[in-house]
Write a protein that holds these residues in place. Structure first.
Motif, PDB file in Angstrom:
ATOM      1  N   LYS A  30      47.599  34.721  36.031  1.00 36.14           N
ATOM      2  CA  LYS A  30      47.667  33.256  36.103  1.00 36.14           C
ATOM      3  C   LYS A  30      48.585  32.823  37.248  1.00 36.14           C
ATOM      4  O   LYS A  30      49.619  33.471  37.513  1.00 36.14           O
ATOM      5  N   GLN A  32      50.761  30.498  37.526  1.00 35.70           N
ATOM      6  CA  GLN A  32      52.136  30.228  37.112  1.00 35.70           C
ATOM      7  C   GLN A  32      52.908  31.535  36.922  1.00 35.70           C
ATOM      8  O   GLN A  32      54.076  31.654  37.333  1.00 35.70           O
ATOM      9  N   THR A  33      52.255  32.539  36.325  1.00 37.21           N
ATOM     10  CA  THR A  33      52.887  33.847  36.132  1.00 37.21           C
ATOM     11  C   THR A  33      53.134  34.530  37.474  1.00 37.21           C
ATOM     12  O   THR A  33      54.204  35.124  37.710  1.00 37.21           O
TER      13      THR A  33
END
Length: 334
Positions: A30, A32-33
């Motif tokens: 992801k 954000q990760t």
């Protein structure tokens, strides 16, 4: 202390597997990760361990290049072609100078193979049976650049050295010269020195000019041997009217030897050679030479190696690139 993938994972609050996926550009992470992991990497100054990654993938994205003489401008230009194509295909280069010594070349080849390079380029030296044996122990592709093996077993990129020499001497013949001397490279080098010597002899035979061994001196491809060879020709009772030097460096040495005696090129001697190094157009008079496509030799050799490393189809593993006669000011009619 060395920052590890475990430290990054702990800092970012993710698993080590997630950090590994981010480092290896796996799309299944992801955004954000991925951002958190990159921020942790930057804060900690983490650098992925290339050796460990290579062990896991069985690829190191490195190519070993063996160069016979790093001070020779020919090999610098060839290396530039290798480097540019390597960068294009995301390979790193390990460049090793072997000082034109067979024992050191064999040692360097074995060292590079031990370091798990993905491929090997052997540049511009004499390929002996010992070299071939070392290459045959390799589990990775080998490409010869600016040289070839005598039996044509190993992929290579080169010019036709015999034809280049033939064209050089034929240029002198077309300018009316019939008493033509040669400053040769070593005749123990079949791919280069002996091939250019054979081109010289074939051009004389084609023109109906008898071969005279007194008009051949053996040099070592470098400037100083050109100076010494020309001193010999200057001492002959019947001097040649033209000199074919197997390399530009030896030709420039011959020009300076002539000028040191108060004589002139091309008024007293015409000079032609092979290579077309940068100095050929800087010396006065500018040197007439048969040009090797040096940058292309490196670039094409590296491209051939990438195909072999990626197991792509290779139609012709032995590539001969064209040469070109560059007429400048060191040759005149007699």
């Amino acid at each position: 202390m060395t920052v590890t993938i475990y430290d990054v994972a702990r800092e970012a609050g993710v698993s080590m597997a997630t950090v590994s996926r981010v480092v290896n550009n796996n799309p299944n992470v992801k955004p954000q990760t991925r951002k958190k992991v990159y921020e942790a990497i930057e804060r900690l100054g983490y650098r992925p361990n290339a050796v460990a990654r290579g062990l896991a993938s069985k690829k190191t994205t490195t190519v070993g290049v063996v160069i016979p003489d790093i001070s020779n401008s020919i090999f610098a230009e060839i290396a530039r072609g290798i480097e540019d194509i390597a960068n294009m295909y995301h390979y790193n280069i390990i460049l090793c100078n072997a000082d034109k010594k067979k024992e050191k070349e064999i040692r360097v080849i074995n060292t590079l193979l031990e370091k798990q390079v993905d491929g090997l380029l052997f540049m511009g030296g004499t390929v002996t049976e010992e070299h071939v044996q070392a290459f045959q122990t390799s589990a990775v592709p080998i490409v010869l650049c600016a040289t070839s093996d005598e039996n044509g077993m190993i992929p290579s990129v080169d010019i036709d050295h015999e034809a280049a020499a033939f064209d050089a001497v034929s240029t002198l013949v077309r300018h009316g010269h019939r008493h033509i001397a040669m400053i040769s490279g070593t005749l123990q080098d079949p791919a280069n020195g002996y091939a250019r010597f054979q081109g010289y002899k074939r051009a004389l035979e084609t023109a109906g000019i008898p071969y005279d061994e007194d008009l051949v001196r053996i040099g070592n491809y470098r400037y100083e041997s050109g100076v010494e060879a020309m001193k010999y020709f200057l001492g002959l009772k019947k001097r040649p009217t033209a000199i074919f030097a197997a390399t530009d460096e030896m030709a420039i040495g011959a020009i300076h030897s002539i000028q040191d005696e108060g004589l002139r090129v091309p008024d007293d001697f015409s000079i032609i050679s092979v290579d077309n190094i940068r100095m050929a157009s800087m010396v006065r008079p500018q040197l007439t030479t048969v040009a090797q496509p040096m940058y292309d030799l490196g670039a094409v050799a590296m491209r051939l190696l990438t195909k072999l490393m990626k197991k792509e189809t290779v139609e012709n593993p032995r590539v001969i690139l064209p040469h070109e006669t560059i007429l400048r000011l060191s040759v005149s009619h007699v």
